[in-house]
Scaffold this motif. Structure first.
Motif: not given
Length: 347
Positions: A72-73, A52-54, A67, A26, A70, A46-47, A43
């Motif tokens: 993304i956790s 997938t983790k922030v 988010f 992450g 998205s 990151l994608k 977002v």
């Protein structure tokens, strides 16, 4: 008979998945800057890189909204300055959860709440409030039937009295009874994990006469043998993490899992910050990602995956302190890479 076979297949697939699961990468999304892209743009960034983790340091409404949906956790934070109020009153944490979690969850995949950050070194002396604040946040989540969100708090390696050799890792005596034991008991009871901020860069730059750069950067080296248990360490980070595992084990908490909440290497530093440059930053973070995604744990916990949040997403121009503090980012604010490293197994 068919249903029995189907259930057995599901169990097998579950075990297969667990046995061959890998660690996770992450990234910390700090925003102490005046030139960053919008959260919506972040977002997409990151994608586009498969992240997938922030981890955030607060619960900014614009960011949490961006988010939503998205996939993304998100790990969010309750800042140190709110610990005293959170410790004193569950009605305060009820209101905090109602304002900062419920409006966004579950469309925004909030995975964990970090209560404070490196509280033990906070100059405001918020240590005594930590565990009560964690318990109140957890009780508020339960009250509102949000039981999947973990509650933890990142510690710095300065919480250790001894870290070398790793097998002799121990917490500072003055922290053990008042806060470490109660915190570990809470983490165990709630199925959460200890969060550790670990920076081999600091240890290396302060001890270049005894710590090799190869050892700090996960490069090929002879390794260091722990004289107490014979384990051989090929990287400083793994030795640091196992010192924390040993410290927990000495208190009877061998079964609490760990997440590395921060680690990284600066791409630029002051003249006295030895090793702060792009090549070393790319080497540390790139080799760490490869190491994590192999799915192997540390020498002391070989069967436990490494789950790591890199520090940090962007260079942050408003951070104070030495030049390095502004230059931990993997990306410039214009979204260009500071250096090129893999962030997923397919990169």
């Amino acid at each position: 008979m068919a249903s029995t076979i189907f259930i057995s297949l599901l169990i097998f697939l579950s075990l297969f998945s667990t046995a061959f699961s890998n660690g996770s990468i992450g990234i910390n999304y700090g925003r102490i800057a005046d030139n960053l892209p919008s959260p919506t743009q972040v977002v997409q960034l990151l994608k586009s890189h498969g992240l997938t983790k922030v981890k955030l340091f607060d619960t900014n409404a614009e960011v949490l909204t961006a988010f939503s949906g998205s996939g993304i956790s998100i790990t969010v934070g309750l800042p140190n300055e709110q610990l005293q109020q959170a410790s004193a009153s569950q009605s305060y944490t009820d209101t905090w959860v109602q304002s900062n979690i419920i409006p966004y969850y579950p469309n925004t995949l909030i995975e964990a709440i970090l209560v404070g950050n490196e509280v033990f070194v906070d100059p405001q002396n918020t240590t005594t409030f930590l565990v009560n604040a964690m318990q109140n946040i957890y009780a508020s989540l339960v009250k509102f039937n949000i039981v999947s969100i973990k509650v933890s708090s990142p510690i710095a390696l300065s919480a250790l009295a001894n870290s070398y050799p790793s097998s002799s890792g121990s917490f500072k005596p003055e922290l053990i009874e008042p806060v470490i034991k109660p915190m570990l008991k809470f983490l165990k009871q709630t199925g959460s994990y200890i969060m550790v901020n670990a920076y081999p860069f600091f240890a290396y730059t302060a001890n270049t006469d005894t710590i090799s750069l190869d050892y700090a950067l996960f490069r090929a080296n002879e390794g260091q043998k722990d004289p107490n248990n014979g384990l051989v360490y090929k990287s400083l980070l793994e030795a640091q993490l196992d010192a924390v595992y040993s410290a927990m084990g000495s208190l009877g908490f061998d079964d609490v899992k760990m997440v590395v909440s921060e680690t990284g290497w600066p791409s630029k530093g002051d003249e006295n910050e030895v090793g702060a440059n792009e090549d070393n930053a790319a080497g540390y973070n790139g080799n760490l990602v490869r190491r994590v995604l192999t799915g192997h744990g540390t020498p002391l916990r070989p069967n436990e995956d490494l789950n790591v949040f890199l520090f940090a997403l962007f260079n942050e121009d408003l951070k104070t302190g030495p030049t390095s503090e502004k230059n931990y980012g993997l990306f410039y604010p214009d979204e260009k890479k500071v250096y090129d490293i893999p962030l997923t197994t397919g990169a």
